[in-house]
Every structure is written in C-alpha cells, then in structure tokens.
Design a protein around this motif. Structure first.
Motif, PDB file in Angstrom:
ATOM      1  N   TYR A   1       0.847  -1.187   0.000  1.00  0.00           N
ATOM      2  CA  TYR A   1       0.000   0.000   0.000  1.00  0.00           C
ATOM      3  C   TYR A   1       0.883   1.237   0.000  1.00  0.00           C
ATOM      4  CZ  TYR A   1      -3.550  -3.348   1.565  1.00  0.00           C
ATOM      5  OH  TYR A   1      -4.399  -4.415   1.675  1.00  0.00           O
TER       6      TYR A   1
ATOM      7  N   ASN B   1      -0.592   4.490   0.260  1.00  0.00           N
ATOM      8  CA  ASN B   1      -1.307   5.567   0.937  1.00  0.00           C
ATOM      9  C   ASN B   1      -1.882   5.076   2.257  1.00  0.00           C
ATOM     10  OD1 ASN B   1      -1.489   7.700  -1.427  1.00  0.00           O
ATOM     11  ND2 ASN B   1      -2.065   5.717  -2.297  1.00  0.00           N
ATOM     12  N   ALA B   2      -2.024   5.995   3.197  1.00  0.00           N
ATOM     13  CA  ALA B   2      -2.579   5.626   4.500  1.00  0.00           C
ATOM     14  C   ALA B   2      -3.214   6.852   5.162  1.00  0.00           C
ATOM     15  CB  ALA B   2      -1.503   5.046   5.412  1.00  0.00           C
TER      16      ALA B   2
ATOM     17  N   GLN C   1      -4.262   8.066   9.056  1.00  0.00           N
ATOM     18  CA  GLN C   1      -4.009   7.740  10.459  1.00  0.00           C
ATOM     19  C   GLN C   1      -4.914   8.555  11.371  1.00  0.00           C
ATOM     20  OE1 GLN C   1       0.332   8.450  10.574  1.00  0.00           O
ATOM     21  NE2 GLN C   1       0.572   6.243  10.841  1.00  0.00           N
TER      22      GLN C   1
ATOM     23  N   SER D   1       3.854   6.715   0.932  1.00  0.00           N
ATOM     24  CA  SER D   1       5.110   5.973   0.907  1.00  0.00           C
ATOM     25  C   SER D   1       5.974   6.407  -0.262  1.00  0.00           C
ATOM     26  CB  SER D   1       4.825   4.470   0.808  1.00  0.00           C
ATOM     27  OG  SER D   1       4.129   4.016   1.944  1.00  0.00           O
TER      28      SER D   1
ATOM     29  N   SER E   1       8.629   7.484   4.095  1.00  0.00           N
ATOM     30  CA  SER E   1       7.335   8.068   3.743  1.00  0.00           C
ATOM     31  C   SER E   1       7.271   9.524   4.174  1.00  0.00           C
ATOM     32  CB  SER E   1       6.196   7.274   4.402  1.00  0.00           C
ATOM     33  OG  SER E   1       6.345   7.281   5.816  1.00  0.00           O
TER      34      SER E   1
ATOM     35  N   LYS F   1       1.310  -4.382  12.674  1.00  0.00           N
ATOM     36  CA  LYS F   1       0.272  -4.775  11.727  1.00  0.00           C
ATOM     37  C   LYS F   1      -0.721  -5.681  12.427  1.00  0.00           C
ATOM     38  CE  LYS F   1      -0.345  -6.554   7.032  1.00  0.00           C
ATOM     39  NZ  LYS F   1       0.342  -7.025   5.820  1.00  0.00           N
TER      40      LYS F   1
ATOM     41  N   ASN G   1      -4.802  -4.534   6.173  1.00  0.00           N
ATOM     42  CA  ASN G   1      -4.544  -3.130   5.842  1.00  0.00           C
ATOM     43  C   ASN G   1      -4.716  -2.191   7.037  1.00  0.00           C
ATOM     44  OD1 ASN G   1      -7.363  -3.416   5.968  1.00  0.00           O
ATOM     45  ND2 ASN G   1      -7.673  -1.686   4.579  1.00  0.00           N
TER      46      ASN G   1
ATOM     47  N   THR H   1      -3.881   3.066  11.833  1.00  0.00           N
ATOM     48  CA  THR H   1      -3.570   3.386  10.442  1.00  0.00           C
ATOM     49  C   THR H   1      -4.411   2.508   9.527  1.00  0.00           C
ATOM     50  OG1 THR H   1      -1.281   3.945  10.997  1.00  0.00           O
ATOM     51  CG2 THR H   1      -1.764   3.459   8.679  1.00  0.00           C
TER      52      THR H   1
ATOM     53  N   ASN I   1      -4.519   1.525   5.633  1.00  0.00           N
ATOM     54  CA  ASN I   1      -3.737   1.577   4.399  1.00  0.00           C
ATOM     55  C   ASN I   1      -4.619   1.325   3.182  1.00  0.00           C
ATOM     56  OD1 ASN I   1      -0.868   1.645   5.641  1.00  0.00           O
ATOM     57  ND2 ASN I   1      -1.824  -0.102   6.636  1.00  0.00           N
TER      58      ASN I   1
END
Length: 232
Positions: A36, A38-39, A41, A55, A61, A176, A180, A229, A231
């Motif tokens: 991924y 983009n994210a 938060q 990223s 990032s 994680k 995602n 987050t 993603n």
C-alpha cells in the motif's frame, strides 16, 4: 496522556498485538504481501488528529498531519452571587456573566524512516516542520447592585492570538493487526517559536486598554500517543 489511560489502553490492545503476531508468524514466507502506498491515520486519545501518509520507498514516507484539538471549546456561564456584609443589614447583589472560547490548530509535515523488525513490527523515526495557530477569547461582565439601588458594573475582555513555526522529532513502533490496518504508538518532542498578541480592555467608570506583543520559545515533550492506520 495520563498514565492511567495509557495503562488501560495498553492492556486492551496487548491481546490484539499478540493475536496478530501469532497469525502472521504462522503465515508462509512465500505468501505475497500486498503493498500500500497511501494511508490515513487517526489518533485515538487526547487530541483530534488526522494524518495522511504517502510511501516514498519501502521504508520511507511523507506524512501530513492536522491537529484540530481547538474544536468544541466554547463555554458560556451565568453566575449570580448574593451575600451580606457582616456589619448591619446591608445586602448587596452581585452577578457575573462569563464567555470564553479557545481554538488550536496545527499542521505538520514529517519525513519518516522505518526499520522492519519482523513481518508485523516496525520501528520508525523522523521529523519535520510544524505550523500552528492559537486563539483565545474571554469576556467577563460584572454587575453589583447595592441596597440603595445604585449599581456598579464593568466589562473585561481579553483576546489572545498566537502564530508559531517550529520543528518536531519523533520515534515510534508500528504493529500490523490486519491486512490493511496497523496500530502505532509514538513519542514526540517539539520546539516552537511563537509570536503572540494580547489585547485587554476594561470598561467601567474608567476606560483602560492595553496591547502586549510577546515572542516565545517553547520546547515540549508530547508523551506517548496511540493511533490506528488504515492503508489503501
């Protein structure tokens, strides 16, 4: 963040981390992991903070963070006090109306670099520029009515505005949880140069106004912050 709140959140989130660790540790290394770029938060406690992260490479990032913690801080109150003097039967009535509001907004641009510990855990550190704006307004309206029906009143107003620019430095741990979704905890320190203006006025029998300009250097440790987050 208060220590008690941090402990409760840690106890709540620890099983999630352990569960995620167990699941991903049993996954075959040959399994393709989706990437991924983009994210979004969200910080869970204390502040109203949302960030967008893009990223640049597999381990670096850029993050753009907005702090809107100044929302929902308007306050109005109406207080009436009745009291008697100790001498005689003289009674005076006193009334105070108070209005106050404050807002704080902050924008940060940060470069982040992470180091992978295993398939689900990463440590990261970084920093960047910050810009903020703060506004505070206070109004007190005071009235006293004496026993002979004479009155005395005044209004006090105070307006404070502040513009700041500075640097931030941070370090954190990213875990994680699902495909995602990540959980992160980070510690941040900031240094800010602010230009502040204070306007005060007092309206009564006499009229008084004053204005003060102040330059301020501020160094602050933000403490631990926890967030999620997403993603995509």
């Amino acid at each position: 963040m208060k220590a008690g709140t941090l402990i409760i959140l840690s106890l709540y989130l620890l099983p999630e981390i352990l569960f995620a660790t167990s699941v991903y540790s049993q996954t075959d290394d040959s399994t393709n992991v989706k990437s991924y770029n983009n994210a979004i938060q969200f910080y869970i406690v204390d502040d109203i903070i949302v960030a967008y992260k893009y990223s640049l490479t597999t381990n670096s990032s850029l993050r753009f963070l907005v702090n809107a913690s100044g929302l929902f801080t308007d306050k109005n109150s109406d207080e009436q006090i009745i009291y008697d003097f100790r001498y005689g039967d003289v009674q005076n009535r006193e009334k105070t109306d108070t209005k106050s509001t404050s807002h704080f907004y902050e924008l940060k641009t940060q470069y982040l670099y992470d180091i992978e510990i295993n398939k689900i855990l990463k440590v990261y550190f970084g920093g960047g520029l910050l810009f903020n704006y703060q506004y505070a307004y206070l109004e007190n309206r005071y009235e006293r009515v004496y026993s002979d029906s004479s009155t005395y009143s005044f209004t006090y107003q105070s307006i404070e505005q502040s513009y700041g620019i500075g640097l931030s430095a941070l370090a954190g741990l990213d875990c994680k949880i699902y495909d995602n979704i990540n959980m992160f905890v980070e510690y941040e320190a900031t240094g800010t140069r602010s230009w502040q203006t204070k306007d005060n006025s007092n309206r009564s029998v006499s009229y008084l106004d004053d204005k003060i300009d102040i330059d301020i250097w501020t160094f602050e440790l933000k403490g631990l912050r926890i967030g999620l987050t997403v993603n995509f």
